[in-house]
Design a protein around this motif. Sequence first.
Motif, PDB file in Angstrom:
ATOM      1  N   THR A  42      39.260  47.207  43.096  1.00  0.00           N
ATOM      2  CA  THR A  42      40.630  47.657  43.298  1.00  0.00           C
ATOM      3  C   THR A  42      41.222  48.120  41.977  1.00  0.00           C
ATOM      4  N   ALA A  43      42.258  48.947  42.073  1.00  0.00           N
ATOM      5  CA  ALA A  43      42.958  49.415  40.873  1.00  0.00           C
ATOM      6  C   ALA A  43      44.343  49.916  41.260  1.00  0.00           C
ATOM      7  N   THR A  44      45.248  49.838  40.303  1.00  0.00           N
ATOM      8  CA  THR A  44      46.546  50.480  40.463  1.00  0.00           C
ATOM      9  C   THR A  44      46.360  51.940  40.085  1.00  0.00           C
ATOM     10  N   PRO A  45      47.241  52.832  40.532  1.00  0.00           N
ATOM     11  CA  PRO A  45      47.081  54.253  40.206  1.00  0.00           C
ATOM     12  C   PRO A  45      46.960  54.530  38.700  1.00  0.00           C
ATOM     13  N   ALA A  46      47.709  53.811  37.879  1.00  0.00           N
ATOM     14  CA  ALA A  46      47.652  54.033  36.435  1.00  0.00           C
ATOM     15  C   ALA A  46      46.510  53.260  35.772  1.00  0.00           C
ATOM     16  N   GLY A  47      45.848  52.372  36.522  1.00  0.00           N
ATOM     17  CA  GLY A  47      44.711  51.631  35.993  1.00  0.00           C
ATOM     18  C   GLY A  47      45.065  50.407  35.179  1.00  0.00           C
ATOM     19  N   GLY A  48      46.328  49.985  35.171  1.00  0.00           N
ATOM     20  CA  GLY A  48      46.728  48.810  34.403  1.00  0.00           C
ATOM     21  C   GLY A  48      46.196  47.508  34.974  1.00  0.00           C
ATOM     22  N   ILE A  49      45.912  47.484  36.272  1.00  0.00           N
ATOM     23  CA  ILE A  49      45.331  46.314  36.925  1.00  0.00           C
ATOM     24  C   ILE A  49      44.084  46.771  37.669  1.00  0.00           C
ATOM     25  N   THR A  50      42.959  46.155  37.352  1.00  0.00           N
ATOM     26  CA  THR A  50      41.707  46.457  38.052  1.00  0.00           C
ATOM     27  C   THR A  50      41.097  45.134  38.508  1.00  0.00           C
ATOM     28  N   GLY A  51      40.313  45.183  39.551  1.00  0.00           N
ATOM     29  CA  GLY A  51      39.688  43.961  40.041  1.00  0.00           C
ATOM     30  C   GLY A  51      38.389  44.226  40.757  1.00  0.00           C
ATOM     31  N   ARG A  52      37.604  43.173  40.868  1.00  0.00           N
ATOM     32  CA  ARG A  52      36.345  43.230  41.616  1.00  0.00           C
ATOM     33  C   ARG A  52      36.307  41.976  42.486  1.00  0.00           C
ATOM     34  N   PHE A  53      36.161  42.183  43.801  1.00  0.00           N
ATOM     35  CA  PHE A  53      36.237  41.086  44.760  1.00  0.00           C
ATOM     36  C   PHE A  53      35.074  41.150  45.731  1.00  0.00           C
ATOM     37  N   GLU A  54      34.562  39.984  46.072  1.00  0.00           N
ATOM     38  CA  GLU A  54      33.479  39.868  47.046  1.00  0.00           C
ATOM     39  C   GLU A  54      33.951  38.987  48.185  1.00  0.00           C
ATOM     40  N   GLY A  55      33.413  39.244  49.377  1.00  0.00           N
ATOM     41  CA  GLY A  55      33.817  38.407  50.492  1.00  0.00           C
ATOM     42  C   GLY A  55      33.162  38.761  51.794  1.00  0.00           C
ATOM     43  N   ALA A  56      33.729  38.184  52.843  1.00  0.00           N
ATOM     44  CA  ALA A  56      33.210  38.334  54.196  1.00  0.00           C
ATOM     45  C   ALA A  56      34.220  39.060  55.071  1.00  0.00           C
ATOM     46  N   VAL A  57      33.687  39.861  55.993  1.00  0.00           N
ATOM     47  CA  VAL A  57      34.518  40.624  56.920  1.00  0.00           C
ATOM     48  C   VAL A  57      34.025  40.362  58.334  1.00  0.00           C
ATOM     49  N   SER A  58      34.966  39.990  59.213  1.00  0.00           N
ATOM     50  CA  SER A  58      34.643  39.844  60.633  1.00  0.00           C
ATOM     51  C   SER A  58      35.714  40.578  61.426  1.00  0.00           C
ATOM     52  N   ASP A  59      35.580  40.577  62.737  1.00  0.00           N
ATOM     53  CA  ASP A  59      36.588  41.221  63.576  1.00  0.00           C
ATOM     54  C   ASP A  59      37.913  40.467  63.545  1.00  0.00           C
ATOM     55  N   THR A  60      37.910  39.202  63.111  1.00  0.00           N
ATOM     56  CA  THR A  60      39.133  38.404  63.126  1.00  0.00           C
ATOM     57  C   THR A  60      39.754  38.169  61.758  1.00  0.00           C
ATOM     58  N   GLU A  61      38.936  38.161  60.665  1.00  0.00           N
ATOM     59  CA  GLU A  61      39.513  37.923  59.350  1.00  0.00           C
ATOM     60  C   GLU A  61      38.656  38.468  58.221  1.00  0.00           C
ATOM     61  N   ILE A  62      39.303  38.578  57.068  1.00  0.00           N
ATOM     62  CA  ILE A  62      38.640  39.005  55.838  1.00  0.00           C
ATOM     63  C   ILE A  62      38.971  37.969  54.768  1.00  0.00           C
ATOM     64  N   THR A  63      37.959  37.516  54.037  1.00  0.00           N
ATOM     65  CA  THR A  63      38.180  36.648  52.884  1.00  0.00           C
ATOM     66  C   THR A  63      37.592  37.336  51.661  1.00  0.00           C
ATOM     67  N   LEU A  64      38.345  37.351  50.579  1.00  0.00           N
ATOM     68  CA  LEU A  64      37.900  37.974  49.334  1.00  0.00           C
ATOM     69  C   LEU A  64      38.197  37.032  48.171  1.00  0.00           C
ATOM     70  N   ALA A  65      37.371  37.063  47.139  1.00  0.00           N
ATOM     71  CA  ALA A  65      37.619  36.295  45.921  1.00  0.00           C
ATOM     72  C   ALA A  65      37.019  37.059  44.756  1.00  0.00           C
ATOM     73  N   GLY A  66      37.697  36.993  43.605  1.00  0.00           N
ATOM     74  CA  GLY A  66      37.182  37.674  42.433  1.00  0.00           C
ATOM     75  C   GLY A  66      38.143  37.597  41.272  1.00  0.00           C
ATOM     76  N   MET A  67      37.991  38.517  40.338  1.00  0.00           N
ATOM     77  CA  MET A  67      38.794  38.531  39.115  1.00  0.00           C
ATOM     78  C   MET A  67      39.551  39.845  38.978  1.00  0.00           C
ATOM     79  N   GLU A  68      40.772  39.733  38.476  1.00  0.00           N
ATOM     80  CA  GLU A  68      41.584  40.899  38.129  1.00  0.00           C
ATOM     81  C   GLU A  68      41.752  40.938  36.619  1.00  0.00           C
ATOM     82  N   ARG A  69      41.727  42.147  36.086  1.00  0.00           N
ATOM     83  CA  ARG A  69      41.975  42.358  34.663  1.00  0.00           C
ATOM     84  C   ARG A  69      43.234  43.204  34.526  1.00  0.00           C
ATOM     85  N   MET A  70      44.073  42.823  33.559  1.00  0.00           N
ATOM     86  CA  MET A  70      45.345  43.520  33.376  1.00  0.00           C
ATOM     87  C   MET A  70      45.495  43.990  31.944  1.00  0.00           C
TER      88      MET A  70
END
Length: 147
Positions: A100-128
């Motif tokens: 993920t990133a903001t348009p200007a790139g001040g916040i970026t992140g990398r997240f891993e997780g699981a996706v199902s038809d009922t929910e999504i879980t993500l975890a990772g680190m953001e850099r600012m």
Amino acid sequence: MVGNARIARTSIGTSTIAVAALCLALVPAAMAAEIAYSGTWNCDATPKLNIPAFSVPASAVRDGNRLTVSRTVYNAGTTEEIGRASGAATIEGGRVTVETATPAGGITGRFEGAVSDTEITLAGMERMKIPDRGEGERACRALLKRR
């Protein structure tokens, strides 16, 4: 014999029409494969940048095996909304890694997780990179439920 041939031909014609009608009925379902999710994005405090832990609204859209996620971004340490951080990725075997990133790139992140038809879980680190504050990173987690 001729009577039986007529019945067979009529049955085949009726079956063909039934199969064609079924296929046409399924086309809208296949095109409507988009699933919307909403929930919260929670990040730990970043003491180095004087930013407390927070929870913000987040959303996602799954279209087939494609996932797009987005979360609200507030001015550091405030509730003033200044934009969104977002990203997209391909789901493989119910798992996803999204950057993920903001348009200007001040916040970026990398997240891993699981996706199902009922929910999504993500975890990772953001850099600012915040002007006048410096650089830092924080752990974040997201839980999004199907709407």
